[in-house]
Design an enzyme around this catalytic site. Sequence first.
Site, short mmCIF file in Angstrom:
data_model
loop_
_atom_site.label_atom_id
_atom_site.label_comp_id
_atom_site.label_asym_id
_atom_site.label_seq_id
_atom_site.Cartn_x
_atom_site.Cartn_y
_atom_site.Cartn_z
N GLU A 76 -34.73 -34.50 40.63
CA GLU A 76 -35.98 -35.27 39.79
C GLU A 76 -36.88 -34.35 39.99
O GLU A 76 -37.36 -33.98 41.17
CB GLU A 76 -36.34 -37.14 40.37
CG GLU A 76 -37.77 -37.49 39.53
CD GLU A 76 -37.93 -39.07 39.56
OE1 GLU A 76 -37.14 -39.74 40.88
OE2 GLU A 76 -38.91 -39.55 39.07
N ASP A 151 -47.17 -35.50 34.09
CA ASP A 151 -48.87 -35.36 33.25
C ASP A 151 -48.98 -35.23 32.51
O ASP A 151 -48.61 -34.20 31.95
CB ASP A 151 -49.48 -34.85 34.46
CG ASP A 151 -49.21 -35.53 36.19
OD1 ASP A 151 -49.61 -35.91 35.93
OD2 ASP A 151 -49.27 -34.28 37.51
N THR A 223 -42.42 -48.10 36.32
CA THR A 223 -42.95 -48.21 36.89
C THR A 223 -44.43 -48.14 36.77
O THR A 223 -44.57 -48.12 35.95
CB THR A 223 -43.46 -46.41 37.86
OG1 THR A 223 -43.80 -45.64 36.51
CG2 THR A 223 -41.73 -46.13 38.08
N GLU A 226 -45.64 -46.00 33.58
CA GLU A 226 -44.89 -46.45 32.39
C GLU A 226 -45.92 -48.06 32.39
O GLU A 226 -46.36 -47.83 30.96
CB GLU A 226 -43.69 -47.10 32.62
CG GLU A 226 -42.98 -47.69 31.55
CD GLU A 226 -41.92 -47.38 31.38
OE1 GLU A 226 -41.21 -47.17 31.96
OE2 GLU A 226 -40.73 -48.07 29.56
C1 LIG Z 1 -48.30 -39.24 36.57
S1 LIG Z 1 -47.22 -38.74 37.23
C2 LIG Z 1 -45.69 -39.56 37.53
C3 LIG Z 1 -44.75 -40.51 39.08
C4 LIG Z 1 -42.93 -41.09 38.38
N1 LIG Z 1 -42.54 -39.58 37.41
C5 LIG Z 1 -42.79 -42.18 37.78
O1 LIG Z 1 -42.68 -42.32 36.26
O2 LIG Z 1 -44.19 -43.30 38.34
C6 LIG Z 1 -46.47 -36.91 38.08
C7 LIG Z 1 -46.37 -36.77 38.65
O3 LIG Z 1 -45.52 -35.32 39.06
C8 LIG Z 1 -46.39 -34.88 39.82
N2 LIG Z 1 -45.83 -33.36 39.46
C9 LIG Z 1 -46.86 -32.63 38.45
N3 LIG Z 1 -46.81 -31.95 38.22
C10 LIG Z 1 -46.37 -30.80 39.09
C11 LIG Z 1 -45.34 -29.99 39.27
N4 LIG Z 1 -45.41 -29.07 38.89
N5 LIG Z 1 -44.20 -30.08 40.04
C12 LIG Z 1 -43.80 -30.97 41.49
N6 LIG Z 1 -44.67 -32.43 40.98
C13 LIG Z 1 -45.47 -32.36 40.15
C14 LIG Z 1 -47.73 -35.17 40.68
O4 LIG Z 1 -47.55 -35.11 41.74
C15 LIG Z 1 -47.28 -37.07 40.37
O5 LIG Z 1 -46.84 -37.27 41.57
#
Ligand SMILES: C[S@@+](CC[C@H](N)C(=O)[O-])C[C@H]1O[C@@H](n2cnc3c(N)ncnc32)[C@H](O)[C@@H]1O
Length: 245
Positions: A76, A151, A223, A226
């Site tokens: 993930e 993001d 989550t 969402e």
């Molecule tokens: C909008 S949140 C979504 C979190 C989770 N997947 C959810 O659906 O609730 C995006 C997550 O991706 C992480 N993230 C962004 N760019 C990333 C990267 N290049 N590598 C790893 N994690 C990353 C951010 O720190 C954040 O925790």
Amino acid sequence: MIEPAVERAELQARRDVVSFVRRSNRMRPNQRRAWEAYRDRFVLQVPRLDSSTSVHPTASLDLVQSFGRDAELIVEIGPGAGESLIPMAQARPHANLLAFEVYQPAIARLLAQLARNCTDNVRIVEADAVAAMEYLVPARSVDELWLFFPDPWHKARHHKRRLLTPEFAALSASRLKPGGRWRIATDWADYAERMRVVLDSDPCLDNLHPNGWAPRWDGRPITHFEQRGLDAGRQIFDLAYRRVS
Ligand SMILES: C[S@@+](CC[C@H](N)C(=O)[O-])C[C@H]1O[C@@H](n2cnc3c(N)ncnc32)[C@H](O)[C@@H]1O
């Protein structure tokens, strides 16, 4: 002396535009306690290049040793605090779940939940998923890849920061086993459309759904991210692809 090939790889590995903001990693006291208590149990250490989320091009992981077993591998990307990862890992006790996340306070919250729920089939690397997929994940090794609510970088001038580019799609496809699945969800329509164009054009990926969008995957708990999209009236787009052999 550094080998020229390694030097070239290091130059490529220094990415200027990344998909995350380099935020402060300052943790609340309870997060700090969870980090100290459970880091050694769940967080895998890797050699770095130039920052705490980089991965050195010569790095590798011994997953059998890290998980204590050889098992189906699910990766993930960006699980945040693990709101969906933890129930999904618990529903798959037969699988090893490897997560790449850049934000340390979120990892600390994830660690606390993993320990509280006695979930032992998850390991985390604090790293940019681009470098992690490139250097830590061998080709054709992943049974399933999850990317939920990356993001969105919804302003046009920030689109260059979006994680899902043609290059990242090709890299990720190469890490899937033939027949392996890639499941994605987003609540940003223009990002979803772009993802579809990128993924449909990748010769190593087959869209599993003839009209392009997958039905909402009921294996994915809702989550906060969402729910926030739903509350704002945005549609949720699911995508599902299969790595062709
Ligand atoms: C909008 S949140 C979504 C979190 C989770 N997947 C959810 O659906 O609730 C995006 C997550 O991706 C992480 N993230 C962004 N760019 C990333 C990267 N290049 N590598 C790893 N994690 C990353 C951010 O720190 C954040 O925790």
